[in-house]
Design an enzyme around this catalytic site. Sequence first.
Site, PDB file in Angstrom:
ATOM      1  N   SER A 259     -21.499   7.353  40.864  1.00 57.87           N
ATOM      2  CA  SER A 259     -21.176   7.857  42.195  1.00 57.87           C
ATOM      3  C   SER A 259     -21.711   6.913  43.262  1.00 57.87           C
ATOM      4  CB  SER A 259     -21.834   9.224  42.354  1.00 57.87           C
ATOM      5  OG  SER A 259     -21.869   9.592  43.705  1.00 57.87           O
TER       6      SER A 259
ATOM      7  N   TYR B 285     -29.230  15.516  41.473  1.00 56.17           N
ATOM      8  CA  TYR B 285     -27.916  15.055  41.014  1.00 56.17           C
ATOM      9  C   TYR B 285     -27.818  13.533  41.118  1.00 56.17           C
ATOM     10  CZ  TYR B 285     -23.021  13.733  41.215  1.00 56.17           C
ATOM     11  OH  TYR B 285     -21.821  13.080  41.012  1.00 56.17           O
TER      12      TYR B 285
ATOM     13  N   LYS C 140     -27.546  10.206  38.159  1.00 52.69           N
ATOM     14  CA  LYS C 140     -26.596   9.073  38.099  1.00 52.69           C
ATOM     15  C   LYS C 140     -27.360   7.751  37.999  1.00 52.69           C
ATOM     16  CE  LYS C 140     -22.890  11.496  38.157  1.00 52.69           C
ATOM     17  NZ  LYS C 140     -22.134  11.663  36.915  1.00 52.69           N
TER      18      LYS C 140
HETATM   19  P1  NAD Z   1     -15.619  18.726  37.318  1.00 52.95           P
HETATM   20  O1  NAD Z   1     -16.723  19.717  37.368  1.00 52.95           O
HETATM   21  O2  NAD Z   1     -14.283  19.136  37.798  1.00 52.95           O
HETATM   22  O3  NAD Z   1     -15.457  18.181  35.824  1.00 52.95           O
HETATM   23  C1  NAD Z   1     -16.548  18.055  34.944  1.00 52.95           C
HETATM   24  C2  NAD Z   1     -16.132  18.683  33.623  1.00 52.95           C
HETATM   25  O4  NAD Z   1     -17.215  18.559  32.700  1.00 52.95           O
HETATM   26  C3  NAD Z   1     -15.817  20.167  33.738  1.00 52.95           C
HETATM   27  O5  NAD Z   1     -14.570  20.420  33.129  1.00 52.95           O
HETATM   28  C4  NAD Z   1     -16.958  20.871  32.986  1.00 52.95           C
HETATM   29  O6  NAD Z   1     -16.520  22.046  32.351  1.00 52.95           O
HETATM   30  C5  NAD Z   1     -17.357  19.792  31.996  1.00 52.95           C
HETATM   31  N1  NAD Z   1     -18.768  19.855  31.552  1.00 52.95           N
HETATM   32  C6  NAD Z   1     -19.888  19.945  32.318  1.00 52.95           C
HETATM   33  N2  NAD Z   1     -20.982  19.921  31.536  1.00 52.95           N
HETATM   34  C7  NAD Z   1     -20.537  19.805  30.248  1.00 52.95           C
HETATM   35  C8  NAD Z   1     -21.175  19.729  28.993  1.00 52.95           C
HETATM   36  N3  NAD Z   1     -22.504  19.757  28.873  1.00 52.95           N
HETATM   37  N4  NAD Z   1     -20.406  19.627  27.891  1.00 52.95           N
HETATM   38  C9  NAD Z   1     -19.072  19.588  27.973  1.00 52.95           C
HETATM   39  N5  NAD Z   1     -18.401  19.659  29.142  1.00 52.95           N
HETATM   40  C10 NAD Z   1     -19.133  19.767  30.257  1.00 52.95           C
HETATM   41  O7  NAD Z   1     -16.132  17.417  38.081  1.00 52.95           O
HETATM   42  P2  NAD Z   1     -15.341  16.108  38.536  1.00 52.95           P
HETATM   43  O8  NAD Z   1     -15.223  16.125  40.011  1.00 52.95           O
HETATM   44  O9  NAD Z   1     -14.131  15.935  37.711  1.00 52.95           O
HETATM   45  O10 NAD Z   1     -16.429  15.012  38.175  1.00 52.95           O
HETATM   46  C11 NAD Z   1     -16.377  14.275  36.965  1.00 52.95           C
HETATM   47  C12 NAD Z   1     -17.542  13.302  36.955  1.00 52.95           C
HETATM   48  O11 NAD Z   1     -17.452  12.444  38.096  1.00 52.95           O
HETATM   49  C13 NAD Z   1     -18.922  13.953  37.038  1.00 52.95           C
HETATM   50  O12 NAD Z   1     -19.802  13.245  36.199  1.00 52.95           O
HETATM   51  C14 NAD Z   1     -19.302  13.786  38.479  1.00 52.95           C
HETATM   52  O13 NAD Z   1     -20.689  13.759  38.653  1.00 52.95           O
HETATM   53  C15 NAD Z   1     -18.668  12.447  38.811  1.00 52.95           C
HETATM   54  N6  NAD Z   1     -18.403  12.266  40.250  1.00 52.95           N
HETATM   55  C16 NAD Z   1     -17.642  13.174  40.916  1.00 52.95           C
HETATM   56  C17 NAD Z   1     -17.421  13.022  42.290  1.00 52.95           C
HETATM   57  C18 NAD Z   1     -16.622  14.030  43.060  1.00 52.95           C
HETATM   58  O14 NAD Z   1     -16.720  14.042  44.295  1.00 52.95           O
HETATM   59  N7  NAD Z   1     -15.813  14.862  42.435  1.00 52.95           N
HETATM   60  C19 NAD Z   1     -17.954  11.914  42.973  1.00 52.95           C
HETATM   61  C20 NAD Z   1     -18.705  10.993  42.251  1.00 52.95           C
HETATM   62  C21 NAD Z   1     -18.921  11.170  40.883  1.00 52.95           C
HETATM   63  N1  UFG Z   2     -18.704  18.095  55.659  1.00 50.09           N
HETATM   64  C1  UFG Z   2     -18.621  18.976  56.715  1.00 50.09           C
HETATM   65  N2  UFG Z   2     -18.427  20.305  56.434  1.00 50.09           N
HETATM   66  C2  UFG Z   2     -18.310  20.778  55.159  1.00 50.09           C
HETATM   67  C3  UFG Z   2     -18.402  19.861  54.089  1.00 50.09           C
HETATM   68  C4  UFG Z   2     -18.612  18.525  54.377  1.00 50.09           C
HETATM   69  O1  UFG Z   2     -18.719  18.577  57.869  1.00 50.09           O
HETATM   70  O2  UFG Z   2     -18.157  21.984  54.971  1.00 50.09           O
HETATM   71  C5  UFG Z   2     -18.880  16.663  55.950  1.00 50.09           C
HETATM   72  C6  UFG Z   2     -20.173  16.078  55.396  1.00 50.09           C
HETATM   73  O3  UFG Z   2     -21.220  16.268  56.311  1.00 50.09           O
HETATM   74  C7  UFG Z   2     -19.779  14.617  55.175  1.00 50.09           C
HETATM   75  C8  UFG Z   2     -18.288  14.695  54.826  1.00 50.09           C
HETATM   76  O4  UFG Z   2     -17.837  15.954  55.315  1.00 50.09           O
HETATM   77  O5  UFG Z   2     -19.910  13.903  56.380  1.00 50.09           O
HETATM   78  C9  UFG Z   2     -18.038  14.637  53.324  1.00 50.09           C
HETATM   79  O6  UFG Z   2     -18.841  15.602  52.676  1.00 50.09           O
HETATM   80  P1  UFG Z   2     -18.618  16.014  51.145  1.00 50.09           P
HETATM   81  O7  UFG Z   2     -19.592  17.087  50.824  1.00 50.09           O
HETATM   82  O8  UFG Z   2     -17.185  16.272  50.881  1.00 50.09           O
HETATM   83  O9  UFG Z   2     -18.962  14.663  50.355  1.00 50.09           O
HETATM   84  P2  UFG Z   2     -20.286  13.776  50.312  1.00 50.09           P
HETATM   85  O10 UFG Z   2     -19.918  12.414  50.780  1.00 50.09           O
HETATM   86  O11 UFG Z   2     -21.419  14.449  50.972  1.00 50.09           O
HETATM   87  O12 UFG Z   2     -20.611  13.737  48.750  1.00 50.09           O
HETATM   88  C10 UFG Z   2     -19.579  13.548  47.773  1.00 50.09           C
HETATM   89  C11 UFG Z   2     -19.981  14.263  46.480  1.00 50.09           C
HETATM   90  C12 UFG Z   2     -21.187  13.580  45.903  1.00 50.09           C
HETATM   91  C13 UFG Z   2     -20.896  12.129  45.703  1.00 50.09           C
HETATM   92  C14 UFG Z   2     -20.449  11.474  46.988  1.00 50.09           C
HETATM   93  C15 UFG Z   2     -19.996  10.065  46.728  1.00 50.09           C
HETATM   94  O13 UFG Z   2     -20.284  15.630  46.742  1.00 50.09           O
HETATM   95  O14 UFG Z   2     -21.478  14.156  44.661  1.00 50.09           O
HETATM   96  O15 UFG Z   2     -19.353  12.195  47.552  1.00 50.09           O
HETATM   97  O16 UFG Z   2     -19.770   9.395  47.913  1.00 50.09           O
HETATM   98  F1  UFG Z   2     -22.012  11.506  45.264  1.00 50.09           F
END
Ligand code: NAD
Ligand code: UFG
Length: 329
Positions: free
Chosen positions: A124, A148, A152
């Site tokens: 991330s 969290y 990572k």
């Molecule tokens: P998500 O929650 O939609 O998907 C994660 C999946 O993993 C889910 O289906 C959940 O059921 C499964 N899971 C969780 N723990 C498990 C376990 N112990 N065993 C088996 N399955 C398990 O999340 P996502 O948004 O698709 O994120 C995927 C990955 O990308 C994560 O590692 C997350 O940290 C990373 N990531 C996501 C974002 C974001 O904004 N969505 C940003 C940066 C990194």
């Molecule tokens: N925000 C609002 N109101 C809300 C939600 C978010 O104003 O209800 C703003 C936040 O302050 C930020 C922007 O919208 O300025 C984006 O916020 P998000 O929560 O959507 O995303 P973040 O950038 O804070 O974090 C996300 C994931 C993290 C990941 C990161 C990577 O939640 O897990 O992106 O850049 F690490």
Amino acid sequence: MNILVTGGAGYIGSHTSISLLNAGHSIIIADNLSNSKIETISRIEEITNKSVIFYQIDVTDEDSVERVFNTHQLDGVIHFSGLKAVGESVEKPLEYYHNNIVSTIVLSNMCLKYGVRKLVFSSSATVYGQNVVPFAEYMELLPTTNPYGATKIISERILTDVANANSDLAISLLRYFNPVGAHESCLIGEEPNGVPNNLMPYITKVARGELSVLKVFGNDYDTVDGTGVRDYIHVMDLAEGHLAALEKLDNGVNIYNLGTGKGTSVLEMIKKFEEINRIPVPYEIVDRRVGDIALCYADASKARRELGWETKRTIEEMVRDTWDFAKTL
Ligand code: NAD
Ligand code: UFG
């Protein structure tokens, strides 16, 4: 290739599964469905017209994971599974450390034991902390304020050490920026449980009338309009980034930002959503959210140069596809 996709029923994993299947790879999904639904598997099959092998297992459980490695001749693993809510990680640090780190150790161990050389990991942009934008892969990682983010950084470190000790391993650490949008079929997308933490799911709940008003966390940052700026990336572009990373994987550790390189503010995002989808999103400005940074966007040049991958989809497509999917829920 025959690829194990952990967390493949989740948001990013399901979209990436589609890209993998459409590119001719076979996939095995391992997911405990803690944050996803079983229907997603059949939807992936419906969209691609290909079949998926699914195991409902916990990826922290070494015996269950070993059964998968024992049964299938794997060429690679993409490790998406994990817990991802920043706020929840502060409340439940042990769950986050256990789930996110043990799974990384178990999978690396199995890769070594069964001679699976390729491993792609979901990292991330949070690992860059308060560095100066645009964030580039060579930058030193800075301490994050929440468990969290720490999981990572620690997982990246574990995988780097494992690759250093085993020269035939090829590991990719993909640092995602802010994924939004949904597959154009509207059959899969992001479905967070409860009140969303992230901006786009919150916007769609307000647009649907399920929540009354969007709280904008601060308008006094040093940004274009005072609100937080992020690098939003269409989830299908992100999915295609995984394919590029997997297909070009070299031995050692390969780190790539997956972002667009462009920042968009919260107010710009709201305006775009309203304009493209012709629906109002009432909002109010409230205090800053603890732990937020002002600016977060990628230097996306390394992935372009080395993987030949860059994003294709616009902010307009991101807000349109997000809403088209949300309307189906
Ligand atoms: P998500 O929650 O939609 O998907 C994660 C999946 O993993 C889910 O289906 C959940 O059921 C499964 N899971 C969780 N723990 C498990 C376990 N112990 N065993 C088996 N399955 C398990 O999340 P996502 O948004 O698709 O994120 C995927 C990955 O990308 C994560 O590692 C997350 O940290 C990373 N990531 C996501 C974002 C974001 O904004 N969505 C940003 C940066 C990194
Ligand atoms: N925000 C609002 N109101 C809300 C939600 C978010 O104003 O209800 C703003 C936040 O302050 C930020 C922007 O919208 O300025 C984006 O916020 P998000 O929560 O959507 O995303 P973040 O950038 O804070 O974090 C996300 C994931 C993290 C990941 C990161 C990577 O939640 O897990 O992106 O850049 F690490």
